[in-house]
Design an enzyme around this catalytic site. Sequence first.
Site, PDB file in Angstrom:
ATOM      1  N   TYR A 132       0.859  -1.177   0.000  1.00 21.95           N
ATOM      2  CA  TYR A 132       0.000   0.000   0.000  1.00 21.95           C
ATOM      3  C   TYR A 132       0.898   1.229   0.000  1.00 21.95           C
ATOM      4  O   TYR A 132       1.539   1.553   0.986  1.00 21.95           O
ATOM      5  CB  TYR A 132      -0.897   0.031   1.243  1.00 21.95           C
ATOM      6  CG  TYR A 132      -1.942  -1.054   1.309  1.00 21.95           C
ATOM      7  CD1 TYR A 132      -2.321  -1.775   0.183  1.00 21.95           C
ATOM      8  CD2 TYR A 132      -2.562  -1.359   2.523  1.00 21.95           C
ATOM      9  CE1 TYR A 132      -3.284  -2.769   0.260  1.00 21.95           C
ATOM     10  CE2 TYR A 132      -3.529  -2.350   2.606  1.00 21.95           C
ATOM     11  CZ  TYR A 132      -3.887  -3.048   1.474  1.00 21.95           C
ATOM     12  OH  TYR A 132      -4.839  -4.034   1.561  1.00 21.95           O
TER      13      TYR A 132
ATOM     14  N   PRO B 197     -15.980  -4.157   2.442  1.00 18.81           N
ATOM     15  CA  PRO B 197     -17.309  -4.323   3.035  1.00 18.81           C
ATOM     16  C   PRO B 197     -18.313  -3.289   2.558  1.00 18.81           C
ATOM     17  O   PRO B 197     -19.527  -3.509   2.648  1.00 18.81           O
ATOM     18  CB  PRO B 197     -17.040  -4.184   4.542  1.00 18.81           C
ATOM     19  CG  PRO B 197     -15.805  -3.355   4.631  1.00 18.81           C
ATOM     20  CD  PRO B 197     -14.974  -3.783   3.453  1.00 18.81           C
TER      21      PRO B 197
ATOM     22  N   GLY C  64     -15.640  -1.072  -1.825  1.00 15.18           N
ATOM     23  CA  GLY C  64     -14.281  -0.776  -2.275  1.00 15.18           C
ATOM     24  C   GLY C  64     -14.244   0.328  -3.311  1.00 15.18           C
ATOM     25  O   GLY C  64     -14.810   1.409  -3.121  1.00 15.18           O
ATOM     26  N   PHE C  65     -13.581   0.052  -4.433  1.00  9.91           N
ATOM     27  CA  PHE C  65     -13.419   1.070  -5.467  1.00  9.91           C
ATOM     28  C   PHE C  65     -14.740   1.393  -6.163  1.00  9.91           C
ATOM     29  O   PHE C  65     -14.868   2.406  -6.835  1.00  9.91           O
ATOM     30  CB  PHE C  65     -12.373   0.608  -6.497  1.00  9.91           C
ATOM     31  CG  PHE C  65     -11.007   0.401  -5.910  1.00  9.91           C
ATOM     32  CD1 PHE C  65     -10.309   1.456  -5.352  1.00  9.91           C
ATOM     33  CD2 PHE C  65     -10.422  -0.858  -5.896  1.00  9.91           C
ATOM     34  CE1 PHE C  65      -9.038   1.279  -4.803  1.00  9.91           C
ATOM     35  CE2 PHE C  65      -9.162  -1.053  -5.350  1.00  9.91           C
ATOM     36  CZ  PHE C  65      -8.471   0.030  -4.810  1.00  9.91           C
TER      37      PHE C  65
END
Length: 286
Positions: free
Chosen positions: A64, A214, A217-218
């Site tokens: 990340y 959850p 996301g994107f």
Amino acid sequence: MTGSISGGVTALAPGLTIGRMGYGAMQLAGPNVFGPPKDRAEAVAVLRTAVELGVTHIDTSDFYGPAVVNELIKEALHPYPEDLHIVTKVGARRGADGSWNPSLEPESLRQQVKDNLQRLGLDALDVVNLRLGGVEGPAAGPLSEEFGVLAELREQGLIRHLGLSNVTAEQLTEAQAIAPVVTIQNLYNIAHRADDALLDRCAAEGIAYAAFFPLGGFTPLQSATLDAVAARIGATPQQTALAWLLQRSPAIVLIPGTSSVAHLRENIAAADLVLPPDAVAELNAA
């Protein structure tokens, strides 16, 4: 630790108990999880606020940023509270263009573990997940060589516990023949439930199931049913989706991500939300 979050805790192994409402640090990096954060001070504040509110489970990875998020975690929280557990993952590298590239060769996995240790400022990693598959989801295939490398590092004391990410039920079985698996981290939310059977297996076997993305996301969740239920119970759609997951199975632990302190507080408040049976039934059918 100054706070206490509703939603309960789950014991993954002796000495490893985490709150079911955790925090996913991925969004602390720049756009597309690449480069430095837009607001470094806010990123540090998010991490410190999470711990102050009672979060005992932070999900991260050295890819990340890359490296950016782990360095932020160390800056914000080191030396770490005794009850804080950091879960990281290995199995990929980032290209200079921000691309996500599988990196599963034994020496690469060993180096990735060392990179996580160094940037987090730790002598041993609480949990390391082996990330497999691709962007679209798990991919069938053996994992014994790759998981075996992590099992060796566990024997050496560099890793305390092992997990898997983006995997199939068959891959879980194969890994369990090599070393104990304490957590699975797969895509699961109110709109994506392909893992129902694997989730139920995790509950039966005492394995934590960390539902990644959850809230979509994107691609954030969009559901007229979710919006309607949320409005009826006086919560946001995001809080309702998180509460539904916590009630779906005792195996589920949550790692919603954000780079905003306000959104962090909103997400954590979902642990206090108990959905009535009619709301659960409506969302189950969505």
